[in-house]
Design a protein around this motif. Structure first.
Motif, PDB file in Angstrom:
ATOM      1  N   TYR A 172      25.249  50.723  12.297  1.00 24.55           N
ATOM      2  CA  TYR A 172      26.645  50.393  12.010  1.00 24.55           C
ATOM      3  C   TYR A 172      26.730  49.355  10.895  1.00 24.55           C
ATOM      4  O   TYR A 172      25.954  48.413  10.842  1.00 24.55           O
ATOM      5  N   ARG A 173      27.699  49.534  10.000  1.00 24.24           N
ATOM      6  CA  ARG A 173      27.892  48.608   8.891  1.00 24.24           C
ATOM      7  C   ARG A 173      29.219  47.866   9.052  1.00 24.24           C
ATOM      8  O   ARG A 173      30.260  48.497   9.259  1.00 24.24           O
ATOM      9  N   PRO A 174      29.221  46.524   8.933  1.00 23.89           N
ATOM     10  CA  PRO A 174      30.458  45.755   9.063  1.00 23.89           C
ATOM     11  C   PRO A 174      31.483  46.134   7.991  1.00 23.89           C
ATOM     12  O   PRO A 174      31.128  46.632   6.919  1.00 23.89           O
ATOM     13  N   GLU A 175      32.762  45.893   8.284  1.00 21.20           N
ATOM     14  CA  GLU A 175      33.843  46.143   7.345  1.00 21.20           C
ATOM     15  C   GLU A 175      34.539  44.832   7.004  1.00 21.20           C
ATOM     16  O   GLU A 175      34.400  43.830   7.708  1.00 21.20           O
ATOM     17  N   THR A 176      35.314  44.861   5.907  1.00 20.75           N
ATOM     18  CA  THR A 176      36.109  43.698   5.524  1.00 20.75           C
ATOM     19  C   THR A 176      37.542  43.892   5.989  1.00 20.75           C
ATOM     20  O   THR A 176      38.146  44.947   5.763  1.00 20.75           O
ATOM     21  N   TYR A 177      38.080  42.879   6.656  1.00 19.59           N
ATOM     22  CA  TYR A 177      39.432  42.944   7.208  1.00 19.59           C
ATOM     23  C   TYR A 177      40.255  41.769   6.685  1.00 19.59           C
ATOM     24  O   TYR A 177      39.731  40.671   6.452  1.00 19.59           O
ATOM     25  N   GLU A 178      41.550  42.009   6.528  1.00 19.39           N
ATOM     26  CA  GLU A 178      42.504  40.940   6.234  1.00 19.39           C
ATOM     27  C   GLU A 178      43.364  40.740   7.468  1.00 19.39           C
ATOM     28  O   GLU A 178      43.942  41.696   7.998  1.00 19.39           O
ATOM     29  N   LEU A 179      43.451  39.521   7.935  1.00 18.54           N
ATOM     30  CA  LEU A 179      44.165  39.208   9.164  1.00 18.54           C
ATOM     31  C   LEU A 179      45.379  38.344   8.874  1.00 18.54           C
ATOM     32  O   LEU A 179      45.266  37.315   8.195  1.00 18.54           O
ATOM     33  N   GLU A 180      46.522  38.737   9.384  1.00 22.78           N
ATOM     34  CA  GLU A 180      47.733  37.934   9.312  1.00 22.78           C
ATOM     35  C   GLU A 180      48.145  37.564  10.728  1.00 22.78           C
ATOM     36  O   GLU A 180      48.326  38.436  11.566  1.00 22.78           O
ATOM     37  N   MET A 181      48.291  36.262  10.981  1.00 25.01           N
ATOM     38  CA  MET A 181      48.711  35.835  12.310  1.00 25.01           C
ATOM     39  C   MET A 181      49.470  34.530  12.219  1.00 25.01           C
ATOM     40  O   MET A 181      49.039  33.593  11.553  1.00 25.01           O
ATOM     41  N   ASP A 182      50.641  34.519  12.825  1.00 21.06           N
ATOM     42  CA  ASP A 182      51.460  33.314  12.953  1.00 21.06           C
ATOM     43  C   ASP A 182      51.576  32.554  11.633  1.00 21.06           C
ATOM     44  O   ASP A 182      51.452  31.326  11.580  1.00 21.06           O
ATOM     45  N   GLY A 183      51.776  33.294  10.547  1.00 20.97           N
ATOM     46  CA  GLY A 183      52.025  32.662   9.252  1.00 20.97           C
ATOM     47  C   GLY A 183      50.817  32.421   8.384  1.00 20.97           C
ATOM     48  O   GLY A 183      50.939  31.943   7.252  1.00 20.97           O
ATOM     49  N   SER A 184      49.614  32.716   8.881  1.00 22.55           N
ATOM     50  CA  SER A 184      48.390  32.516   8.105  1.00 22.55           C
ATOM     51  C   SER A 184      47.745  33.852   7.775  1.00 22.55           C
ATOM     52  O   SER A 184      47.878  34.826   8.511  1.00 22.55           O
ATOM     53  N   THR A 185      47.000  33.887   6.642  1.00 24.16           N
ATOM     54  CA  THR A 185      46.276  35.086   6.234  1.00 24.16           C
ATOM     55  C   THR A 185      44.826  34.712   5.935  1.00 24.16           C
ATOM     56  O   THR A 185      44.560  33.765   5.193  1.00 24.16           O
ATOM     57  N   LEU A 186      43.891  35.462   6.506  1.00 24.31           N
ATOM     58  CA  LEU A 186      42.466  35.220   6.299  1.00 24.31           C
ATOM     59  C   LEU A 186      41.761  36.538   6.062  1.00 24.31           C
ATOM     60  O   LEU A 186      42.219  37.599   6.500  1.00 24.31           O
ATOM     61  N   ARG A 187      40.629  36.482   5.353  1.00 27.72           N
ATOM     62  CA  ARG A 187      39.800  37.659   5.137  1.00 27.72           C
ATOM     63  C   ARG A 187      38.438  37.436   5.776  1.00 27.72           C
ATOM     64  O   ARG A 187      37.849  36.354   5.652  1.00 27.72           O
ATOM     65  N   TYR A 188      37.962  38.457   6.491  1.00 32.92           N
ATOM     66  CA  TYR A 188      36.662  38.370   7.145  1.00 32.92           C
ATOM     67  C   TYR A 188      35.897  39.669   6.944  1.00 32.92           C
ATOM     68  O   TYR A 188      36.474  40.754   7.025  1.00 32.92           O
ATOM     69  N   LYS A 189      34.610  39.523   6.699  1.00 36.59           N
ATOM     70  CA  LYS A 189      33.714  40.660   6.858  1.00 36.59           C
ATOM     71  C   LYS A 189      33.206  40.567   8.282  1.00 36.59           C
ATOM     72  O   LYS A 189      32.587  39.567   8.674  1.00 36.59           O
TER      73      LYS A 189
END
Length: 347
Positions: A172-189
């Motif tokens: 399995y290969r990880p993916e990159t996600y963009e997360l928006e929650m309660d007014g904040s935005t972050l990017r994670y692999k």
């Protein structure tokens, strides 16, 4: 029917888990408090049938609908009981039993029936992923992918799940996600992103160990990319309620979460796979479901140290096999892992 007696509908999924449903029915006949309850039994005969049954029973105003099955059966019943006066009861006999374990409902049917007889009702939160209700966990990434493979396996149970997990984790290969929650935005692999209403997947695998069912919050766990050398620690901490302490893990709480990914794919809710698009919306709904719970739920501390030592010893063996030659020793890893999972999932 005696007007003072409460009606309970027992809904049985005949193909869930490995326990004998006939034996469970015998326990109900022997143990259910007939002075308090009038019982009826309904068997499901197709996927989604429990949704229809529970909706009808809630409309009839029965006191409780008791799920005799696993997390999938519980999900189908519970989604029809949210925001009604009909309570959910559980006699766990599925593959993981995540919600029952979190609620500390006994795995032994006779003791689970005692909980129903006591009749204590709590009101818990539930979640939605793209408007589909979940009560334990949902997520994207590796755990969703494994749930899809597990659904195709034909065989059920923790050993099948372990086998799928170990085999698929190698490729399995990880993916990159963009997360928006309660007014904040972050990017994670990320290897996976799990959203917990309850604390565990099932089988005492605690992906969100600090989660509670009544705080009105999602407990989000992000597992970042890791190496094979991280597997023993991650695995041990998953079963030891300390995975949130691992350096590869990021956690936070929120009421709503939007997950953006580059392409459509699978997600899971309470262990069941579902296809979804690039954008995934997760939210928590406060105090939406009445559940019959134990009166004096206490933490299960029996044999914790021994179980932990047994498991870490096994993980050391698994790690040695990984480092030596992952592909060549895959069969050995599966065998050793199955032995450890047997010890961990007892009870």
């Amino acid at each position: 029917m005696d007007e003072k007696k409460k009606k309970i509908s027992f809904v049985i999924n005949p193909i869930s888990g490995t326990q004998s449903k006939e034996q469970i029915m015998k326990c109900i006949d022997e143990k259910l408090d007939k002075a308090k309850y009038v019982q009826e039994v309904v068997y499901t005969d197709h996927a989604g049938h429990a949704v229809e049954i529970a909706a009808q029973k809630a409309k009839e105003g029965v006191h409780a609908v008791v799920a005799i099955g696993g997390d999938g059966t519980i999900n189908e019943i519970a989604r029809s009981l949210v925001h009604t006066r009909t309570s959910l009861g559980i006699i766990p006999c599925g593959s993981g039993n995540g919600l029952a374990r979190h609620l500390q409902i006994p795995m032994e049917p006779k003791k689970a029936i005692d909980v129903i007889n006591e009749g204590l009702i709590d009101i818990i939160d539930y979640g939605k992923i793209n408007d589909v209700p979940f009560f334990c966990t949902c997520g994207v990434g590796f755990d969703a992918f494994v749930s899809l493979q597990f659904s195709k396996a034909g065989r059920r149970g923790p050993l099948t799940y372990l086998e799928k997990t170990l085999l698929e984790s190698l490729k399995y290969r990880p993916e990159t996600y963009e997360l928006e929650m309660d007014g904040s935005t972050l990017r994670y692999k990320a290897f996976l992103i799990a959203c917990g209403n309850a604390s565990q997947y099932g089988n005492n695998a605690y992906i969100a160990p600090q989660a509670t069912l009544t705080d009105g919050l999602l407990d989000v766990t992000i597992l970042e990319p890791f190496t094979v050398l991280d597997v023993p620690a991650l695995s041990f901490q998953l079963f030891n309620k300390t995975i949130d302490q691992n350096s590869r893990i990021k956690t936070f709480r929120c009421q709503t979460l939007c997950i953006h990914r580059s392409k459509p794919g699978v997600v899971h809710f309470d262990g069941d796979p579902m296809m979804a698009g690039e954008n995934i919306d997760v939210e928590i709904i406060k105090k939406g479901l009445q559940v019959i719970v134990p009166h004096n739920a206490t933490k299960d501390t029996s044999n914790v140290l021994q179980r932990a030592q047994d498991y870490i010893n096994g993980l050391k063996q698994i790690n040695e096999a990984f480092v030596e030659d992952i592909a060549h020793t895959n069969k050995k890893i599966l065998h050793k892992g199955k032995e450890q999972i047997k010890k961990l999932t007892k009870g």
